[in-house]
Scaffold this motif. Structure first.
Motif, PDB file in Angstrom:
ATOM      1  N   PRO A  29       0.806  -1.229   0.000  1.00 42.06           N
ATOM      2  CA  PRO A  29       0.000   0.000   0.000  1.00 42.06           C
ATOM      3  C   PRO A  29       0.834   1.273   0.000  1.00 42.06           C
ATOM      4  N   LEU A 487     -10.627  -9.338   1.966  1.00 43.99           N
ATOM      5  CA  LEU A 487      -9.383  -9.231   1.207  1.00 43.99           C
ATOM      6  C   LEU A 487      -9.388 -10.168   0.011  1.00 43.99           C
ATOM      7  N   ASP A 491      -8.987  -8.993  -3.835  1.00 43.15           N
ATOM      8  CA  ASP A 491      -7.920  -9.599  -4.628  1.00 43.15           C
ATOM      9  C   ASP A 491      -8.447 -10.243  -5.907  1.00 43.15           C
ATOM     10  N   LEU A 524      -6.360  -1.338   2.841  1.00 42.44           N
ATOM     11  CA  LEU A 524      -5.326  -2.370   2.739  1.00 42.44           C
ATOM     12  C   LEU A 524      -4.213  -2.126   3.755  1.00 42.44           C
ATOM     13  N   ARG A 528      -2.982  -4.580   6.733  1.00 40.18           N
ATOM     14  CA  ARG A 528      -1.578  -4.940   6.959  1.00 40.18           C
ATOM     15  C   ARG A 528      -1.187  -4.706   8.417  1.00 40.18           C
ATOM     16  N   ALA A 534      -2.635  -8.003   2.063  1.00 37.97           N
ATOM     17  CA  ALA A 534      -3.211  -8.492   0.809  1.00 37.97           C
ATOM     18  C   ALA A 534      -2.120  -9.190   0.011  1.00 37.97           C
TER      19      ALA A 534
END
Length: 535
Positions: A29, A487, A491, A524, A528, A534
């Motif tokens: 990110p 996620l 994705d 995202l 994390r 991701a």
């Protein structure tokens, strides 16, 4: 491993990004955020989706403007199988009434396939009659809607009455007003103009549907070539570009706006201040706003004047843009005193702009963040009481199911994320309200891991993640499972067109491209932080 589709999309489908990542490592990110800021500075006027409503107004009022054929093609291509335009339900009313009027007016114009335009107009008119007669929900609270709909219904009726060869069998039937709407405001504005009063600035954005007597109003003048930051309003104000004294700046603005997307136009352009404030606030909130060019920060600071900031030149200043700009600047190390917000304080909450008819929870959520940051760093600041009052007002506005809804966005996920995150940051006693919001988010996740009003979208899924991960509440196992499903949805390799659903309120629904990408990237980053990167 290559970057996930959602990260590629967040930086513009990966163009020019993979080469900057040694060894083809995953694009995180933070790297994507730098590319997003670069994309924002490369196109300083902003990135926003075209509008059926606004494009149709140019088809009708400015057929002489370059790109007319492309605008007609856009309207024909955007028509739904049922004949309407736009989002489901009564959100379709404004784009449909605009497109129908434009196509009816264009049926006699030169066009390679006039029958195609005529048939689209007939199908659109049939869909419009259905909307007006059977819609069981009120028209959404969109800017200018109670002026736009009556005016365009009248124009459609006049076109049908004057068309002796109409293919519409019920052409003589009057078009009714939609459920819950009256002509009261339109009549009040008409009376104002008939009395020779100046057009209030907040009406300039919908200038194209005002009475023709207003179009010569001496008090209305373009700002940077535009009337109300709107191509439609500007075209209506300009009129015949070949007449003596026609404003060359207005013509230049229209030519530029039409060329930005090869014909179709958005409702509001440029959106420089709005886009920069929201993008930088989203990224800064999660520590992802590094490497912002100094001139971008300085220009944003300069946009906040004594009366606040406006979304675009020619629009009134508003508390929403002002508050988000103030918050972004504070998080970027350039705090500006929030005195400009004072004029929007009603004593109970903050209005979006002075003279506002309704209220906005997202505006007040952003005000809470701007004032809350100031009071946290200066506890004796005179805005401390206002921040507490706004926090209480927001908690009281929560719906029984735990969500919030708002007048500036079609999705409750945007409103709920805006309020929950602001309360989490600056209202320590709001924990129970935030927990109810988390419960609502968990209960509304779709089977594919997404969230959305009409279908799962990246944007609304990102807002749900902000509620789950950006509010500092204890992370229950069920939250972790929901995040993993979300996620996986983000994705998924879906087309960018399928994930760019217009959800933001203007005269028509629109999609602010980079603002939404920033929301996804910050989600995202939150994932994390929570141990769910991701892949």
């Amino acid at each position: 491993m290559t970057a996930s589709p959602v990260v590629r999309d967040a930086v513009g489908n990966g163009a020019g990004v993979t080469a900057a990542v040694p060894g083809n490592a995953p694009i995180g990110p933070l790297v994507a955020a730098r590319a997003l800021v670069a994309a924002m500075t490369d196109r300083p006027t902003g990135s926003v989706s075209p509008s059926v409503y606004e494009t149709a107004r140019l088809v009708s009022d400015a057929p002489w403007l370059t790109g007319h054929a492309e605008r007609l093609r856009y309207l024909l291509a955007a028509q739904r199988p049922d004949g309407a335009w736009g989002a489901p339900g009564t959100y379709a009313l404004v784009p449909t009434v605009s497109a129908v009027e434009a196509l009816l007016r264009s049926r006699r114009a030169e066009w390679p396939h006039p029958a195609e335009v005529g048939w689209a107009a007939v199908r659109g008119l049939a869909a419009l009659r259905v909307q007006l007669l059977v819609a069981d929900e009120p028209v959404p609270d969109m800017p200018g809607v109670d002026l736009i709909v009556p005016a365009l219904l009248d124009r459609i009726s006049a076109l049908l009455a004057g068309d002796g060869e109409s293919a519409e069998p019920a052409a003589s039937m009057p078009l009714p007003m939609p459920r819950g709407m009256t002509r009261r405001r339109a009549e009040a504005v008409g009376a104002l103009l008939a009395a020779g009063r100046p057009v209030p600035q907040k009406l300039w954005h919908a200038f194209e549907v005002l009475d023709e007597s207003a179009r010569a109003g001496a008090a209305v003048r373009p700002v940077s070539g535009a009337v109300g930051a709107s191509p439609a309003a500007t075209a209506a104000w300009l009129g015949d570009p070949g007449r003596p004294g026609a404003d060359p700046a207005a013509l230049g603005y229209l030519t530029w706006a039409a060329g930005e997307q090869d014909g179709p136009v958005p409702c509001t352009t440029p959106i420089t201040v709005f886009e920069r404030a929201w993008v930088l606030a989203s990224l800064a909130r999660v520590g992802a706003a590094g490497d912002v060019p100094g001139h971008v920060i300085s220009e944003l600071a300069a946009a906040v004047g004594p009366a606040g900031a406006a979304t675009s030149p020619g629009l009134p200043t508003d508390a929403d843009t002002t508050a988000v700009a103030l918050y972004a600047l504070a998080r970027l190390g350039r705090p500006v005193p929030p005195d400009s917000l004072l004029a929007f304080d009603t004593g109970a909450h903050f209005c979006t702009w002075r003279g506002e008819d309704g209220t906005s929870v997202t505006t007040n959520a952003h005000v809470l963040e701007a004032l809350g940051w100031q009071t946290r760093h200066a506890p004796a600041h005179p805005y401390a009481e206002a921040a507490r009052r706004v926090a209480g007002w927001l908690v009281a506005a929560q719906l029984p199911d735990g969500s919030w809804t708002d007048r500036w966005h079609a999705s409750a996920f945007y409103a709920t994320a805006s309020v929950a995150v602001s309360l989490a940051g600056y209202a320590p006693a709001a924990g129970p309200a935030i927990d109810r919001a988390i419960d609502w988010v968990l209960a509304t996740q779709r089977t594919d891991g997404s969230w959305g009003r009409w279908g799962g979208t990246d944007e609304e899924t990102a807002y749900a993640l902000h509620v789950l991960l950006g509010t500092g509440r204890p992370v229950r196992p069920v939250v972790g499972a929901a995040v993993r499903r979300a996620l996986a949805f983000l994705d998924d390799d879906r087309s960018s067109a399928a994930t760019a659903t217009p959800l933001w309120h203007d005269k028509d629904l629109y999609h602010p491209v980079l603002i939404v990408r920033a929301a996804v990237l910050s989600a995202l980053q939150l994932a994390r932080f929570a141990g769910h990167p991701a892949e």
